[in-house]
Design an enzyme around this catalytic site. Structure first.
Site, mmCIF file in Angstrom:
data_model
loop_
_atom_site.group_PDB
_atom_site.id
_atom_site.type_symbol
_atom_site.label_atom_id
_atom_site.label_comp_id
_atom_site.label_asym_id
_atom_site.label_seq_id
_atom_site.Cartn_x
_atom_site.Cartn_y
_atom_site.Cartn_z
ATOM 1 N N HIS A 264 9.651 2.328 -28.661
ATOM 2 C CA HIS A 264 10.079 2.020 -27.292
ATOM 3 C C HIS A 264 10.413 3.308 -26.526
ATOM 4 O O HIS A 264 9.865 3.572 -25.460
ATOM 5 C CB HIS A 264 11.299 1.089 -27.339
ATOM 6 N N GLU A 265 11.301 4.107 -27.102
ATOM 7 C CA GLU A 265 11.733 5.320 -26.402
ATOM 8 C C GLU A 265 10.580 6.310 -26.261
ATOM 9 O O GLU A 265 10.493 7.039 -25.275
ATOM 10 C CB GLU A 265 12.934 5.965 -27.109
ATOM 11 N N HIS A 268 8.696 5.624 -23.111
ATOM 12 C CA HIS A 268 9.342 6.274 -21.959
ATOM 13 C C HIS A 268 9.014 7.773 -21.954
ATOM 14 O O HIS A 268 8.708 8.356 -20.918
ATOM 15 C CB HIS A 268 10.870 6.127 -22.059
ATOM 16 N N GLU A 294 9.919 1.022 -17.678
ATOM 17 C CA GLU A 294 10.083 0.072 -18.778
ATOM 18 C C GLU A 294 8.723 -0.496 -19.211
ATOM 19 O O GLU A 294 8.540 -0.833 -20.383
ATOM 20 C CB GLU A 294 11.037 -1.048 -18.345
HETATM 21 ZN ZN ZN Z 1 13.547 1.057 -22.082
#
Ligand code: ZN
Length: 515
Positions: A264-265, A268, A294
């Site tokens: 997830h990170e 980003h 996101e």
């Molecule tokens: Zn996030």
């Protein structure tokens, strides 16, 4: 004009450096700082953000923009100069409306409420944060009132994170999505839940972290321009386009939590790493909006990282890394376990299907608070009632109810949650557009190859940074405005076979009638 532009860039670089220095301090606070540093660190960060705000709102900045605008008005909308002046103007106009004293007061208040929340949550003690939250609500309203002329008092707060969206437009998207999601959640949860005991095993921290980093290498994360460290609540931050940091945590008795948090990170971070390097030092070196940011984390975490193809390639490697835990577990069992859908208490642990219901209830509660239909003292009860009606399970206490998210205890109320669901919607829309352009992407993922997907995202999303608004970027990259259809199609295409759901996609007929 060349000299004027140079002067603008010089001023912007100083503001950029101040905010990046504050980001280093914040990152250190969340990773390595001993507790004794807390007091001074809060003050140091507040000092930097105050100076940055003062620099941005100097009258000289307004005069530079006034001089440059007639010139950039004659340039193409997507030229570097026009984008820079347009985005700086937006930040400047927003900043000058809010007095510096209010900015510091809000920062100080946010830091005090955060400190109080960190001890109140484990003690299940809403009463101790209630007066602080009341002040937060009052300050959030004051913040909105610096931007008169709104339709909903939440609009200026939403505009901060998802520029161009309003309470009414978010409400409309959420209502449409909700009508399609609720029947899907019902259909899935009527089916037997897959066994996910294989995930609830422990494994050495170093091995879990090493596996995550191996996946990131394949994704194309640049380790010479980024790194990962440990923290309690994972996040991504950057100190420059050449230094983008991610954080993760390893939970006992959870084999994949650290991995999915890392993916997830990293989504980003790869966005930030992919921004055109010559935007460094300007407000263009940033994401387009909270929702678009996101969408990139969700795309890598879920559409890639929880896909069947991804695990056809990586599961044998995961089994080799954790033979005692996973050797007896077939791929199919593992795949079903990581995609188990269930009504659960905690947003950050929720599966992709129920997740948006958690977001929608927070968004509605924020509007109720801001628009005066709900008082802070009644919030815990309102939370329980709404949660039970939406998710169908009782809320045992405030710790895992109204106190579970940090957002309302570390910044204004309003605008903090809608980006998560907009991100889910957009993740599927971007992914569908990438696959339409390169139909081989699915097969490549199943071979552990991500260059085509990463390249498409870099070209159509990452490199632009904040040059375009979210609406402009989505339209340019996918050929249409934001739509929930790719997301619904993705969820149905994945969960229909997984859960053996019968018939047509729930809500599809209703959706078609609505046109
Ligand atoms: Zn996030």
């Amino acid at each position: 004009m060349h000299e004027t532009l140079k002067e603008l860039k010089g001023r912007l670089l100083e503001i950029y450096d101040l905010s990046m220095a504050a980001a280093v301090l914040r990152w250190d606070q969340a990773t390595y700082m001993p507790p004794g540093g807390a007091g001074a660190r809060g003050r140091q960060m507040a000092t930097l953000s105050r100076i940055a705000h003062e620099r941005l709102t100097e009258p000289g900045m307004g005069r530079l923009l006034d001089r440059l605008e007639p010139w950039t008005a004659g340039l193409p909308h997507d030229s570097d100069e026009a984008c820079l002046v347009r985005v700086t103007r937006r930040a400047y106009d927003r900043a000058i409306k809010v007095p510096s004293a209010f900015v510091s007061e809000l920062d100080e208040h946010a830091s005090l409420s955060y400190q109080t929340w960190t001890t109140a949550r484990p003690r299940n003690d809403f009463a101790s944060v209630r007066p602080l939250l009341e002040k937060t609500l009052e300050m959030s309203r004051r913040l909105a009132d610096f931007f008169p002329g709104y339709e909903s008092i939440a609009d200026p707060l939403i505009d901060y994170s998802d520029y161009g969206m309003k309470a009414s437009s978010v409400r409309a998207v959420f209502a449409e999505l909700r009508a399609r999601l609720v029947p899907l959640v019902r259909a899935i949860t009527e089916r037997p839940a897959p066994d996910d005991r294989c995930l609830r095993q422990s494994a050495p921290e170093a091995d879990q972290l090493a596996f995550g980093l191996e996946v990131l290498r394949k994704f194309g994360f640049h380790f010479e321009r980024g790194r990962q460290d440990l923290t309690h609540h994972p996040f991504m931050t950057k100190f420059s386009l050449g230094d983008v940091r991610i954080t993760t945590r390893v939970r006992k008795q959870d084999l994949t939590d650290a991995l999915f948090s890392t993916l997830h990170e990293a989504g980003h971070a790869m966005y930030e790493q992919g921004i055109r390097r010559d935007h460094e030092g300007t407000p263009l070196a940033d994401g387009a909006s909270a929702g678009v940011h996101e969408s990139q984390s969700r795309l890598w975490e879920n559409l890639v990282g929880r896909s069947r193809g991804f695990w056809e390639f990586f599961y044998p490697k995961l089994q080799a890394a954790f033979p005692a835990q996973l050797r007896p577990v077939p791929l199919d069992t593992f795949y079903r376990a990581i995609n188990r859908v269930e009504r659960s208490l905690i947003r950050t642990d929720a599966d992709e299907v129920t997740y948006n219901l958690h977001v929608m209830m927070r968004f509605d509660l924020e509007l109720d608070l801001l628009e005066g239909r709900l008082a802070v003292r009644d919030l815990p009860e309102a939370w329980r009632a709404r949660f039970e009606s939406d998710l169908g399970i009782p809320v045992p206490d405030d710790r895992d109810g109204v106190l579970q998210d940090v957002h309302w205890f570390s910044g204004p109320i309003g605008g903090a949650f809608q980006g998560y669901t907009l991100g889910n919607i957009l993740s599927a829309q971007f992914f569908a557009a990438a696959i339409a352009a390169h139909p081989g992407i699915g097969a490549e993922i199943a071979r552990g190859e991500f260059d085509t997907l990463h390249g498409w995202l870099r070209e159509h999303v990452y490199q632009h940074g904040a040059r375009f608004t979210a609406a402009e970027l989505v339209e340019r990259a996918t050929g249409s405005p934001m739509t929930i259809e790719p997301y619904i199609a993705y969820l149905w295409g994945k969960y229909q076979p997984l859960y053996g759901l019968a018939g047509e996609q729930p809500g599809a007929l209703a959706g078609r009638r609505a046109g």
